[in-house]
Every structure is written in C-alpha cells, then in structure tokens.
Design a protein around this motif. Structure first.
Motif, PDB file in Angstrom:
ATOM      1  N   ALA A 136       0.714  -0.902   0.443  1.00 33.97           N
ATOM      2  CA  ALA A 136      -0.216  -0.107   0.676  1.00 33.97           C
ATOM      3  C   ALA A 136       1.058   1.300  -0.459  1.00 33.97           C
ATOM      4  CB  ALA A 136      -0.906   0.084   1.154  1.00 33.97           C
ATOM      5  N   GLY A 137       1.949   1.022   0.720  1.00 32.81           N
ATOM      6  CA  GLY A 137       2.486   2.454   0.492  1.00 32.81           C
ATOM      7  C   GLY A 137       3.488   2.866  -0.889  1.00 32.81           C
ATOM      8  N   VAL A 138       3.518   0.711  -1.546  1.00 27.29           N
ATOM      9  CA  VAL A 138       4.231   2.142  -2.443  1.00 27.29           C
ATOM     10  C   VAL A 138       3.395   2.662  -3.590  1.00 27.29           C
ATOM     11  CG1 VAL A 138       4.787   0.513  -4.278  1.00 27.29           C
ATOM     12  CG2 VAL A 138       6.122   0.154  -2.178  1.00 27.29           C
ATOM     13  N   TYR A 139       2.572   2.127  -3.685  1.00 23.48           N
ATOM     14  CA  TYR A 139       1.488   1.746  -4.237  1.00 23.48           C
ATOM     15  C   TYR A 139       0.906   3.564  -3.969  1.00 23.48           C
ATOM     16  CZ  TYR A 139      -3.617   3.159  -5.891  1.00 23.48           C
ATOM     17  OH  TYR A 139      -4.500   3.847  -6.275  1.00 23.48           O
ATOM     18  N   LEU A 140       0.587   4.197  -2.748  1.00 22.79           N
ATOM     19  CA  LEU A 140       0.617   5.214  -2.654  1.00 22.79           C
ATOM     20  C   LEU A 140       1.777   6.329  -2.982  1.00 22.79           C
ATOM     21  CD1 LEU A 140      -0.717   5.824   1.011  1.00 22.79           C
ATOM     22  CD2 LEU A 140      -1.957   6.197  -0.931  1.00 22.79           C
ATOM     23  N   ALA A 141       2.814   6.055  -3.301  1.00 24.00           N
ATOM     24  CA  ALA A 141       3.901   6.707  -3.384  1.00 24.00           C
ATOM     25  C   ALA A 141       4.509   7.022  -4.690  1.00 24.00           C
ATOM     26  CB  ALA A 141       5.603   6.148  -2.675  1.00 24.00           C
ATOM     27  N   ILE A 142       4.101   5.674  -5.874  1.00 22.53           N
ATOM     28  CA  ILE A 142       4.510   5.280  -7.101  1.00 22.53           C
ATOM     29  C   ILE A 142       3.416   5.389  -7.999  1.00 22.53           C
ATOM     30  CG2 ILE A 142       5.308   3.740  -8.256  1.00 22.53           C
ATOM     31  CD1 ILE A 142       7.486   3.313  -6.266  1.00 22.53           C
ATOM     32  N   TYR A 143       2.286   4.606  -7.632  1.00 25.50           N
ATOM     33  CA  TYR A 143       1.264   4.368  -8.657  1.00 25.50           C
ATOM     34  C   TYR A 143      -0.115   5.651  -8.156  1.00 25.50           C
ATOM     35  CZ  TYR A 143       3.438   0.044  -9.567  1.00 25.50           C
ATOM     36  OH  TYR A 143       4.252  -0.774 -10.290  1.00 25.50           O
ATOM     37  N   ALA A 144      -0.268   6.106  -7.218  1.00 25.08           N
ATOM     38  CA  ALA A 144      -1.672   6.909  -7.076  1.00 25.08           C
ATOM     39  C   ALA A 144      -1.839   7.744  -7.352  1.00 25.08           C
ATOM     40  CB  ALA A 144      -1.645   6.814  -5.356  1.00 25.08           C
ATOM     41  N   LYS A 145      -2.682   8.108  -7.620  1.00 24.24           N
ATOM     42  CA  LYS A 145      -2.681   9.276  -8.704  1.00 24.24           C
ATOM     43  C   LYS A 145      -3.329  10.455  -7.283  1.00 24.24           C
ATOM     44  CE  LYS A 145      -3.663   7.898 -13.438  1.00 24.24           C
ATOM     45  NZ  LYS A 145      -4.238   8.082 -15.035  1.00 24.24           N
ATOM     46  N   ASN A 197      -6.166  12.262  -6.614  1.00 23.07           N
ATOM     47  CA  ASN A 197      -7.749  12.677  -6.476  1.00 23.07           C
ATOM     48  C   ASN A 197      -8.509  12.328  -5.455  1.00 23.07           C
ATOM     49  OD1 ASN A 197      -7.461   9.489  -6.576  1.00 23.07           O
ATOM     50  ND2 ASN A 197      -6.976   9.079  -8.816  1.00 23.07           N
ATOM     51  N   ARG A 198      -9.523  12.114  -5.155  1.00 20.99           N
ATOM     52  CA  ARG A 198     -10.654  11.721  -4.094  1.00 20.99           C
ATOM     53  C   ARG A 198     -10.009  10.232  -3.550  1.00 20.99           C
ATOM     54  NH1 ARG A 198     -14.514  14.645  -2.425  1.00 20.99           N
ATOM     55  NH2 ARG A 198     -14.644  15.811  -4.042  1.00 20.99           N
ATOM     56  N   PHE A 199      -9.898   9.686  -4.466  1.00 20.09           N
ATOM     57  CA  PHE A 199     -10.089   8.125  -3.928  1.00 20.09           C
ATOM     58  C   PHE A 199      -8.483   8.136  -2.877  1.00 20.09           C
ATOM     59  CE2 PHE A 199      -8.032   3.679  -4.465  1.00 20.09           C
ATOM     60  CZ  PHE A 199      -9.085   3.133  -3.615  1.00 20.09           C
ATOM     61  N   THR A 200      -7.575   8.359  -3.561  1.00 20.91           N
ATOM     62  CA  THR A 200      -6.312   8.199  -2.750  1.00 20.91           C
ATOM     63  C   THR A 200      -6.205   9.167  -1.864  1.00 20.91           C
ATOM     64  OG1 THR A 200      -5.274   9.958  -4.300  1.00 20.91           O
ATOM     65  CG2 THR A 200      -4.605   7.655  -4.704  1.00 20.91           C
ATOM     66  N   GLU A 201      -6.960  10.239  -1.131  1.00 12.95           N
ATOM     67  CA  GLU A 201      -6.593  11.037  -0.833  1.00 12.95           C
ATOM     68  C   GLU A 201      -8.000  10.623   0.786  1.00 12.95           C
ATOM     69  OE1 GLU A 201      -5.920  14.166   0.491  1.00 12.95           O
ATOM     70  OE2 GLU A 201      -4.404  13.622  -1.051  1.00 12.95           O
ATOM     71  N   ILE A 202      -8.952   9.295   0.385  1.00 15.54           N
ATOM     72  CA  ILE A 202     -10.089   8.918   1.363  1.00 15.54           C
ATOM     73  C   ILE A 202      -9.120   7.901   1.405  1.00 15.54           C
ATOM     74  CG2 ILE A 202     -11.367   7.188   1.226  1.00 15.54           C
ATOM     75  CD1 ILE A 202     -13.028   8.963  -0.238  1.00 15.54           C
ATOM     76  N   ILE A 203      -7.629   7.903   1.011  1.00 11.59           N
ATOM     77  CA  ILE A 203      -7.017   6.382   1.219  1.00 11.59           C
ATOM     78  C   ILE A 203      -6.420   6.640   2.769  1.00 11.59           C
ATOM     79  CG2 ILE A 203      -5.115   5.242   1.184  1.00 11.59           C
ATOM     80  CD1 ILE A 203      -6.321   4.069  -2.080  1.00 11.59           C
TER      81      ILE A 203
END
Length: 285
Positions: free
Chosen positions: A83-92, A94-100
C-alpha cells in the motif's frame, strides 16, 4: 532580543529537553531492571507458569510473544509495504487516494483497545477462531498496518527522483525499478519503521487480552496457531491484577525486566545492521 540571544536560548532549551528525557529514561530503566533482574534465572525464563505454587516461569509466554509478532508481521508487511508503494508511486492525486490517506491517518490514531474489541468480534466470534494465536496475530497486524503504510510511503518519497528516472531511462519496467532500485534505497528507513512496529507489538497487551487469551498451551513450544497464546506483556498484567500465586509480585517484576530487555535487544539487533547498511549505501559517509 537579538537573533544571537534567541539562538542561545533555543540551544539551552533543546539541550535541557534532551537531558530531561535521558534522565527519565535512565530512572525508568534503573527502577525496572533494579527490581526485576534479581528475579531472572534460566528456570524463570524457560520454565512453565504456575497457577498456585510459587516458582513458576514465563517460557511459553516469551515464546508466544515472538510467535505472534512473527505472524503479525507476516500478515501486515506485504499489505503495508504494498500500500505504501502504491501511494508513493502509482496513486494519482484524486479523491480516492485522499480517502485512503485520511483512512490511514485515522486508523493510526485509534486506541489499541478498540482494535482488540474489533478483533474479538471479527476473529474470535464471527470467524470462530476463539482465543488463539492466529486471532491475536491477525488483530495485531491491523494495528501495524497504518504505521507500515505511512513509513513505506515516506521512505519511498525520500529517495531522490533521479534514481527512479535513471532506472526507467535504462529500460527497466516500473516493477523492476521498484524492486531493484527504490526499495533497496529506502530499506534503512523501512527497517527503522519495522523496528518501531515490532517493538510496539512486543509490548502490546490490550489487543491480545481479547484475542489471544489469558492462558497457554500444555505443550511447549506449541506452534499450533489455534492454541491460546498469552504473551509476556499480557502475563505481566495478569499476575499483577488477578493471579493467586504467592510470588505474583516477584513474577511481575521479573516479567517487566525481561520484557524490557527483550525489546531493547530486539531494537539493537535490528538497528545496528540498519545503520551499517545505511552507511554502505551512502558510500561510507
């Protein structure tokens, strides 16, 4: 007031704060180790507990502490690091990542007793695991997840962008760049975060009272994940509050000293190789 005087006052303040923390830590160590070290012996560390007779040990509880810690990291590390790698590299953005991110921050501030009650309802009752090592480890992994996610994301973001760009420029895929460049470069920070999580898990009791139980298996060591798994920290609470053995106070002192020594040794055994690795990766500086 001149900037020189302000700087001097700030220096005195920070030095005084550091000295106060060191004195408090020293008093804490002297008090616990001074009372508990005389109670420690090989028989106490490796022996089985006694419910009525004096002279019981904490061997099963010490084993369960590390067994539950190992299982909890086995559950939480892949999910937390992923999850940390996703948030640092893949996530854009947007509202979804902010909710995460908001959810991760909210989970990191939840008291451990709430996780314990949640684990009791989910794993003990609904999934039918009863009081067990696997139930305690699964609940403890939920406590570890928010910290692991945040530590991984910050560690990946701390790696210079040039590492990522150079790896992609040489023709590597994203996964190859993450696995061979970004994660090794962020490894010292990741190890530090894992050390903090593991130290917290070793001393956790509120969660495990509701999920792992207040008893141990008749067999020692027992690797059955469905057996009850009282840990050293839970045993310390139990003998201080509910035990009827005549030497309960001595057992509590010895358990506290042993738990403190275990946490300190565990942190040192991870921190020293981490420092050496960081020095090697930074070119020996």
């Amino acid at each position: 007031m001149t900037s020189k005087h302000t700087d001097r006052l700030a220096t005195i303040y920070f030095w005084a704060t550091g000295c106060i923390i060191i004195v408090l830590l020293g008093w804490f160590l002297v008090r616990i180790l001074g009372d508990g070290l005389p109670m420690l012996s090989w028989k106490f560390i490796t022996g089985k507990p006694s419910e009525i007779m004096a002279g019981g040990g904490v061997g099963p509880q010490l084993f369960n502490s590390f067994y539950i810690l190992f299982l909890s990291l086995l559950f939480s590390l892949p999910i937390g690091v992923g999850a940390g790698v996703y948030l640092a590299i893949y996530a854009k953005k947007n509202r979804f990542t902010e909710i995460i991110r908001v959810s991760v921050e909210a989970l990191s501030s939840v008291p451990s007793i709430v996780f314990g009650l949640f684990g009791f309802l989910l794993f003990v009752n609904w999934m039918g695991l009863k009081f067990s090592i696997i139930g305690g480890a699964a609940t403890l992994s939920l406590l570890n997840l928010p910290v692991l996610v945040r530590v991984t994301e910050e560690a990946i973001r701390a790696v210079p962008d040039s590492y990522w760009e150079a790896s992609l420029a040489l023709g590597s895929t994203r996964w190859q760049a993450i696995r061979k460049v970004m994660l090794p470069a962020a490894l010292p920070s990741l190890i530090t975060g894992i050390t903090l999580v593991a130290g917290r898990a070793l001393g956790e009791s509120a969660i495990l009272i509701y999920t792992a139980g207040l008893s141990v298996s008749r067999f020692f060591p027992d690797f059955n994940p469905l057996s009850m798994g009282e840990t050293l920290s839970v045993h310390l609470w139990y003998v201080q509050s509910e035990a009827i053995v005549p030497d309960a106070r001595d057992i509590a002192k010895g358990s506290a000293a042993l738990l403190l020594i275990v946490v300190l040794l565990f942190n040192l055994l991870i921190a020293i190789p981490s420092r050496l690795l960081q020095k090697k990766l930074s070119g020996g500086k």
